[in-house]
Design a protein around this motif. Structure first.
Motif: not given
Length: 161
Positions: A70-71, A133, A135-136
């Protein structure tokens, strides 16, 4: 954009699926895609210099994500591999035209309209990449290929190849 960006993005996704428990060697990541280990290792080292992955030396060493998915933005990965320079490099060719003698230095204070258009496009491209990101990407892939995470993790951590 060189192919190292594609390789780096896929490797970051694979490291996200592998999880933080065990490091994955460059050789294992390279074998997963049938890539040259030495060249992939250069990409992984560039990611490490930017704090995207961490590198652990030794027999149980390898690479892990240094931050949560996510970062880490897609732009983070792209700039780690390609650098931070804009995609378009203006060489000021308009200064070399035959009518240059009729132009004043003041005429060159502002970037030309071609340069301005390319700068706007570069900014839009960077905003788009910064807005997505790992995560996406990971979630999108898992949505269309539900077994990708488990299969990749198993292969990378010793179950395949």
């Amino acid at each position: 954009m060189n192919e190292g960006v594609e390789w780096a993005l896929h490797c970051c996704l694979n490291l996200a699926w592998a999880g933080p428990e065990r490091a994955v060697t460059a050789a294992r990541l390279a074998a997963f895609y049938e890539l040259p280990t030495a060249y992939l290792n250069k990409q992984l080292q560039a990611l490490a210099r930017e704090g995207i992955v961490s590198s652990t030396p030794g027999p149980r060493g390898g690479f892990r994500l240094a931050r949560q998915p996510e970062e880490i933005t897609v732009l983070d990965v792209v700039t780690a591999i390609e650098g931070r320079d804009p995609a378009f490099q203006c060489t000021h060719i308009r200064k070399r035209t035959p009518n240059n003698g009729t132009l004043l230095d003041d005429d060159f204070r502002q970037p030309c309209l071609v340069h301005q258009a390319m700068a706007r496009a570069d900014l839009a491209w960077r905003r788009e990449l910064a807005g997505q990101t790992l995560a996406d990407l990971k979630a999108s892939i898992e949505g269309v290929a539900p077994g990708a995470a488990e299969g990749t993790r198993g292969w990378l951590l010793g179950g395949g190849g």
